[in-house]
Design an enzyme around this catalytic site. Structure first.
Site, PDB file in Angstrom:
ATOM      1  N   ASP A  49      43.222  41.256  48.835  1.00 17.47           N
ATOM      2  CA  ASP A  49      43.779  40.149  49.631  1.00 17.47           C
ATOM      3  C   ASP A  49      43.863  40.564  50.951  1.00 17.47           C
ATOM      4  O   ASP A  49      44.942  39.322  51.768  1.00 17.47           O
ATOM      5  CB  ASP A  49      45.214  41.674  49.548  1.00 17.47           C
ATOM      6  CG  ASP A  49      45.014  42.363  50.328  1.00 17.47           C
ATOM      7  OD1 ASP A  49      43.944  43.336  50.388  1.00 17.47           O
ATOM      8  OD2 ASP A  49      46.017  43.597  49.772  1.00 17.47           O
ATOM      9  N   SER A  50      42.802  40.147  51.319  1.00 13.32           N
ATOM     10  CA  SER A  50      42.378  39.727  52.880  1.00 13.32           C
ATOM     11  C   SER A  50      43.255  37.698  52.659  1.00 13.32           C
ATOM     12  O   SER A  50      43.403  36.865  54.027  1.00 13.32           O
ATOM     13  CB  SER A  50      40.734  40.024  52.827  1.00 13.32           C
ATOM     14  OG  SER A  50      40.251  39.896  52.205  1.00 13.32           O
ATOM     15  N   ASP A  88      42.622  42.005  43.253  1.00 14.59           N
ATOM     16  CA  ASP A  88      43.114  42.723  44.189  1.00 14.59           C
ATOM     17  C   ASP A  88      44.314  42.960  44.399  1.00 14.59           C
ATOM     18  O   ASP A  88      45.407  42.078  44.010  1.00 14.59           O
ATOM     19  CB  ASP A  88      42.951  42.230  45.900  1.00 14.59           C
ATOM     20  CG  ASP A  88      42.218  43.693  46.742  1.00 14.59           C
ATOM     21  OD1 ASP A  88      42.266  44.536  46.639  1.00 14.59           O
ATOM     22  OD2 ASP A  88      42.021  43.050  48.289  1.00 14.59           O
ATOM     23  N   LYS A 118      41.423  45.674  41.386  1.00 11.40           N
ATOM     24  CA  LYS A 118      41.283  46.717  42.994  1.00 11.40           C
ATOM     25  C   LYS A 118      42.354  47.317  42.964  1.00 11.40           C
ATOM     26  O   LYS A 118      43.340  46.562  43.861  1.00 11.40           O
ATOM     27  CB  LYS A 118      40.008  46.105  43.811  1.00 11.40           C
ATOM     28  CG  LYS A 118      40.074  46.970  44.792  1.00 11.40           C
ATOM     29  CD  LYS A 118      38.501  46.185  45.826  1.00 11.40           C
ATOM     30  CE  LYS A 118      38.764  45.262  47.109  1.00 11.40           C
ATOM     31  NZ  LYS A 118      39.867  46.227  47.393  1.00 11.40           N
ATOM     32  N   GLU A 120      43.424  50.596  46.037  1.00  9.31           N
ATOM     33  CA  GLU A 120      43.604  50.768  47.842  1.00  9.31           C
ATOM     34  C   GLU A 120      44.171  52.263  47.257  1.00  9.31           C
ATOM     35  O   GLU A 120      45.302  52.929  46.365  1.00  9.31           O
ATOM     36  CB  GLU A 120      44.333  50.334  48.823  1.00  9.31           C
ATOM     37  CG  GLU A 120      43.799  49.174  49.248  1.00  9.31           C
ATOM     38  CD  GLU A 120      44.027  48.547  50.737  1.00  9.31           C
ATOM     39  OE1 GLU A 120      44.645  49.231  50.828  1.00  9.31           O
ATOM     40  OE2 GLU A 120      44.022  47.803  50.671  1.00  9.31           O
ATOM     41  N   GLU A 186      35.279  51.538  52.993  1.00  9.51           N
ATOM     42  CA  GLU A 186      35.672  50.734  53.581  1.00  9.51           C
ATOM     43  C   GLU A 186      35.546  50.936  55.246  1.00  9.51           C
ATOM     44  O   GLU A 186      35.989  52.806  55.400  1.00  9.51           O
ATOM     45  CB  GLU A 186      36.925  49.956  53.826  1.00  9.51           C
ATOM     46  CG  GLU A 186      37.334  48.921  54.991  1.00  9.51           C
ATOM     47  CD  GLU A 186      38.299  47.503  54.411  1.00  9.51           C
ATOM     48  OE1 GLU A 186      38.278  47.401  53.521  1.00  9.51           O
ATOM     49  OE2 GLU A 186      38.601  47.369  55.480  1.00  9.51           O
TER      50      GLU A 186
HETATM   51  O1  KIV Z   1      41.089  41.894  50.671  1.00  9.99           O
HETATM   52  C1  KIV Z   1      39.532  42.390  50.945  1.00  9.99           C
HETATM   53  O2  KIV Z   1      38.662  41.010  51.059  1.00  9.99           O
HETATM   54  C2  KIV Z   1      38.947  43.546  50.406  1.00  9.99           C
HETATM   55  C3  KIV Z   1      37.562  43.139  51.066  1.00  9.99           C
HETATM   56  C4  KIV Z   1      37.194  43.381  52.737  1.00  9.99           C
HETATM   57  C5  KIV Z   1      36.986  44.960  50.318  1.00  9.99           C
HETATM   58  O3  KIV Z   1      39.864  44.243  50.018  1.00  9.99           O
END
Ligand code: KIV
Length: 274
Positions: A49-50, A88, A118, A120, A186
Site C-alpha cells: 500500500d506504499s 497488501d 498481507k 498489518e 518493519e
Molecule cells: O506497503 C509496503 O510497501 C510494505 C512494505 C514496506 C513491506 O508494506
C-alpha cells in the site's frame, strides 16, 4: 530454494520452507514493467500500500483503497511468471471483523490472481489471520512499524526497544501460531529481529530490521531512487532513476525549445518506405 531455482511461481508453503535457508528476496511493485524487471530476481513481489505514497502522492498509506490495490495488483500480475505475488490489504478493509477481512481479501485474490495477502497487526489480528487461512487465503503478517497505525504509534519510530520487545515477540508468536506463512518485521531493532527470527517457525522478512532475518523487502521506488521525498535510514539506494529521469526530461525540454527534437530520424518523409 530461490527465485532462480523454480520455473513456476513459488507458493506460500515454498516461501515458508525457505526459513533458515537462502534469504528470501522481495521488493514492492505497482506496474507491469517494474514487475517484469524484478520477476527473475525476486522470490516474492509485494504490491504494497506504499503505492499510495510513492505513485499517487498521498501523505500516508491511509488513503489507499481496495480498488487501487486491485488495479495495481492486476497490473503487477501481468508482469510476473516466476515470483510469488502478495497484495497488501489497505487500511479499513480488514480490521473490523474476520468476515470483513474475508470478503475483501477474497476479492483481492479472485480479481488479481495473487497467491496471498498481507495485513498489518500482531496479536489483535491473530483471529482474522486464522479465519482467512482456514478459508483458503494465505496471509503474510506485518508487525513492528505498521504504517497504517501511524496515528496511534506516534510517528515512524523504531519499534521494540526496551519493554516493548516482549510485546513484539508476543505479536510475532501470535501471527505465526495463527497460521501466517511469513511475517514482515518493519523498523525493529536488529537484536529483537534476530531474536524473533530464532524463536518463530515462519520466515521473517525484514525492512529496517536485521540481515539475520530470513528475507528482506524494500520499496522499489526507494531503492531505485525514484521516490526522493524522504529516505528512511534502512533504505539503500541502488539507483538514481529519479535524478536520471529529471535530467532526461530537462534535455528533452531543451531540445524541443531549440527545435533539435524531433530530428530527421524521428520524422517521416513522403516516401512510403520511411
Ligand atoms: O506497503 C509496503 O510497501 C510494505 C512494505 C514496506 C513491506 O508494506
Amino acid at each position: 530454494m530461490s527465485a532462480t531455482s523454480h520455473k513456476t511461481a513459488p507458493l506460500p508453503d515454498d516461501i515458508r520452507a525457505m526459513k533458515g535457508g537462502t534469504p528470501i528476496v522481495s521488493l514492492t511493485a505497482y506496474t507491469t514493467p517494474m514487475a517484469q524487471m524484478m520477476d527473475a530476481h525476486c522470490d516474492v513481489v509485494l504490491v504494497g500500500d506504499s503505492v499510495g505514497m510513492v505513485l499517487h502522492g498521498l501523505p500516508s498509506t491511509l488513503g489507499v483503497t481496495l480498488d487501487m490495490m486491485i488495479l495495481h495488483g492486476r497490473a503487477v500480475a501481468r508482469g510476473l511468471s516466476r515470483a510469488m505475488l502478495v497484495i497488501d490489504m489497505p487500511f479499513g478493509s480488514y480490521e473490523e471483523s474476520p468476515q470483513q477481512a474475508f470478503r475483501n481479501a477474497s476479492r483481492v485474490m479472485s480479481e488479481t490472481g495473487a497467491a496471498a495477502v498481507k495485513l498489518e497487526g500482531g496479536r489483535h489480528m491473530a483471529e482474522t489471520i486464522g479465519f482467512l487461512v482456514a478459508r483458503g487465503i494465505p496471509v503474510m503478517a506485518h508487525i513492528g512499524l505498521t504504517p497504517q497505525s501511524i496515528n496511534t504509534l506516534g510517528g515512524y519510530k523504531v519499534q521494540g526497544r526496551g519493554d516493548a520487545a516482549e510485546a513484539l515477540l508476543a505479536d510475532a508468536r501470535a501471527v505465526s501460531d495463527a497460521g501466517a506463512f511469513s511475517v514482515v518485521l518493519e523498523k525493529v531493532t536488529a537484536t529483537l529481529a534476530d531474536r524473533i527470527t530464532a524463536e518463530i517457525p515462519i520466515p521473517t522478512i525484514g525492512i529496517g530490521a536485521s540481515n539475520g532475518c530470513d528475507g528482506q523487502v524494500l520499496v522499489v521506488d526507494d531503492m531505485l531512487g525514484l521516490f526522493t521525498a524522504f529516505k528512511p535510514k534502512f533504505v539503500k539506494r541502488y539507483g538514481t532513476l529519479g535524478a536520471d529521469g529529471e535530467a532526461a526530461i530537462k534535455a528533452y525540454a531543451e531540445d524541443v525549445r531549440a527545435r533539435t527534437f524531433p530530428a530527421p530520424e524521428h520524422t517521416f518523409s513522403d516516401k512510403a518506405s520511411g
